[in-house]
Design a protein around this motif. Structure first.
Motif, PDB file in Angstrom:
ATOM      1  N   MET A   1      34.107  41.734  35.856  1.00 26.23           N
ATOM      2  CA  MET A   1      35.197  41.270  35.018  1.00 26.23           C
ATOM      3  C   MET A   1      36.024  42.492  34.602  1.00 26.23           C
ATOM      4  O   MET A   1      35.505  43.427  34.030  1.00 26.23           O
ATOM      5  CB  MET A   1      34.622  40.549  33.797  1.00 26.23           C
ATOM      6  N   GLU A   2      37.291  42.439  34.927  1.00 25.41           N
ATOM      7  CA  GLU A   2      38.192  43.550  34.625  1.00 25.41           C
ATOM      8  C   GLU A   2      38.542  43.561  33.136  1.00 25.41           C
ATOM      9  O   GLU A   2      38.735  42.523  32.515  1.00 25.41           O
ATOM     10  CB  GLU A   2      39.470  43.385  35.455  1.00 25.41           C
ATOM     11  N   SER A  43      55.126  38.119  32.216  1.00 24.48           N
ATOM     12  CA  SER A  43      54.506  39.207  32.994  1.00 24.48           C
ATOM     13  C   SER A  43      53.041  39.390  32.620  1.00 24.48           C
ATOM     14  O   SER A  43      52.188  39.584  33.489  1.00 24.48           O
ATOM     15  CB  SER A  43      55.253  40.522  32.771  1.00 24.48           C
ATOM     16  N   VAL A  44      52.739  39.338  31.336  1.00 22.08           N
ATOM     17  CA  VAL A  44      51.357  39.481  30.875  1.00 22.08           C
ATOM     18  C   VAL A  44      50.496  38.343  31.431  1.00 22.08           C
ATOM     19  O   VAL A  44      49.385  38.568  31.915  1.00 22.08           O
ATOM     20  CB  VAL A  44      51.279  39.523  29.329  1.00 22.08           C
ATOM     21  N   VAL A  45      51.009  37.140  31.402  1.00 25.13           N
ATOM     22  CA  VAL A  45      50.261  35.984  31.919  1.00 25.13           C
ATOM     23  C   VAL A  45      50.023  36.124  33.423  1.00 25.13           C
ATOM     24  O   VAL A  45      48.937  35.814  33.923  1.00 25.13           O
ATOM     25  CB  VAL A  45      50.968  34.650  31.574  1.00 25.13           C
ATOM     26  N   ARG A  46      51.009  36.624  34.142  1.00 27.33           N
ATOM     27  CA  ARG A  46      50.829  36.837  35.595  1.00 27.33           C
ATOM     28  C   ARG A  46      49.746  37.889  35.850  1.00 27.33           C
ATOM     29  O   ARG A  46      48.964  37.771  36.799  1.00 27.33           O
ATOM     30  CB  ARG A  46      52.142  37.217  36.253  1.00 27.33           C
ATOM     31  N   ILE A  47      49.682  38.916  35.018  1.00 24.08           N
ATOM     32  CA  ILE A  47      48.622  39.925  35.143  1.00 24.08           C
ATOM     33  C   ILE A  47      47.263  39.277  34.880  1.00 24.08           C
ATOM     34  O   ILE A  47      46.294  39.530  35.604  1.00 24.08           O
ATOM     35  CB  ILE A  47      48.871  41.104  34.175  1.00 24.08           C
ATOM     36  N   LEU A  48      47.189  38.432  33.852  1.00 21.98           N
ATOM     37  CA  LEU A  48      45.942  37.720  33.554  1.00 21.98           C
ATOM     38  C   LEU A  48      45.530  36.823  34.723  1.00 21.98           C
ATOM     39  O   LEU A  48      44.344  36.677  35.014  1.00 21.98           O
ATOM     40  CB  LEU A  48      46.089  36.892  32.275  1.00 21.98           C
ATOM     41  N   GLU A  52      42.230  37.149  37.282  1.00 20.30           N
ATOM     42  CA  GLU A  52      41.434  35.922  37.364  1.00 20.30           C
ATOM     43  C   GLU A  52      40.882  35.456  36.011  1.00 20.30           C
ATOM     44  O   GLU A  52      39.801  34.897  35.922  1.00 20.30           O
ATOM     45  CB  GLU A  52      40.320  36.070  38.398  1.00 20.30           C
ATOM     46  N   TYR A  53      41.664  35.685  34.963  1.00 16.40           N
ATOM     47  CA  TYR A  53      41.332  35.154  33.641  1.00 16.40           C
ATOM     48  C   TYR A  53      41.972  33.794  33.413  1.00 16.40           C
ATOM     49  O   TYR A  53      41.457  33.004  32.638  1.00 16.40           O
ATOM     50  CB  TYR A  53      41.804  36.115  32.533  1.00 16.40           C
ATOM     51  N   VAL A  54      43.114  33.557  34.055  1.00 18.25           N
ATOM     52  CA  VAL A  54      43.799  32.274  33.903  1.00 18.25           C
ATOM     53  C   VAL A  54      44.163  31.695  35.261  1.00 18.25           C
ATOM     54  O   VAL A  54      44.365  32.418  36.229  1.00 18.25           O
ATOM     55  CB  VAL A  54      45.092  32.376  33.032  1.00 18.25           C
ATOM     56  N   TYR A  65      49.453  27.085  32.223  1.00 17.45           N
ATOM     57  CA  TYR A  65      48.318  27.996  32.359  1.00 17.45           C
ATOM     58  C   TYR A  65      47.105  27.478  31.607  1.00 17.45           C
ATOM     59  O   TYR A  65      47.230  26.782  30.594  1.00 17.45           O
ATOM     60  CB  TYR A  65      48.706  29.384  31.845  1.00 17.45           C
ATOM     61  N   PHE A  66      45.921  27.837  32.109  1.00 15.92           N
ATOM     62  CA  PHE A  66      44.657  27.457  31.470  1.00 15.92           C
ATOM     63  C   PHE A  66      43.631  28.558  31.745  1.00 15.92           C
ATOM     64  O   PHE A  66      43.721  29.265  32.749  1.00 15.92           O
ATOM     65  CB  PHE A  66      44.164  26.097  31.991  1.00 15.92           C
ATOM     66  N   PRO A  67      42.663  28.728  30.838  1.00 16.46           N
ATOM     67  CA  PRO A  67      41.672  29.795  31.018  1.00 16.46           C
ATOM     68  C   PRO A  67      40.684  29.485  32.138  1.00 16.46           C
ATOM     69  O   PRO A  67      40.260  28.347  32.305  1.00 16.46           O
ATOM     70  CB  PRO A  67      40.965  29.863  29.666  1.00 16.46           C
TER      71      PRO A  67
END
Length: 120
Positions: A1-2, A43-48, A52-54, A65-67
């Motif tokens: 997990m990053e 951008s932050v959501v795309r990084i997440l 592979e967090y979302v 988006y969803f976790p």
């Protein structure tokens, strides 16, 4: 997990709370004034998503988006990293640090004792 940056973690906290959301929902849930720009949070959501967090569901050009990782899973991994990085994998060192740094009430100490006794 990053590992997550502070900003990524802040956004992830909101996503966990909302369970499903659009970028606009994340921005609306942020307490900061002024609110961050849409593109920044996008951008932050795309990084997440890359970490592979979302996950997401596409509705044309809009994404919901969803976790993919639970808050509990993240907490567990974060604690493992903190324990190994700062306390030499010693729970005793962690608890000793907590007791020295935070003045715990008798009630808090009793709750900790109860938790320890229940998990023997």
């Amino acid at each position: 997990m990053e590992e997550l940056t502070k900003t990524e973690e802040r956004v992830m906290q909101i996503i966990w709370k909302l369970k499903k959301c659009f970028v606009k929902d994340i921005i609306d849930a942020m307490p900061d004034e002024p609110k961050p720009p849409y593109n920044t949070i996008s951008s932050v959501v795309r990084i997440l998503e890359k970490k592979e967090y979302v996950g997401y569901k596409a509705y044309g050009k809009t994404y919901e988006y969803f976790p993919l990782i639970t808050k509990s899973e993240y907490r567990k991994e974060s604690l493992k990293k903190m324990l190994s990085g700062y306390f030499d994998n010693s729970a005793e060192s962690l608890f000793s640090f907590m007791l020295k740094e935070k003045q715990l009430s008798n009630e808090e100490l009793n709750k900790i004792k109860d938790i320890i006794n229940q998990n023997k």
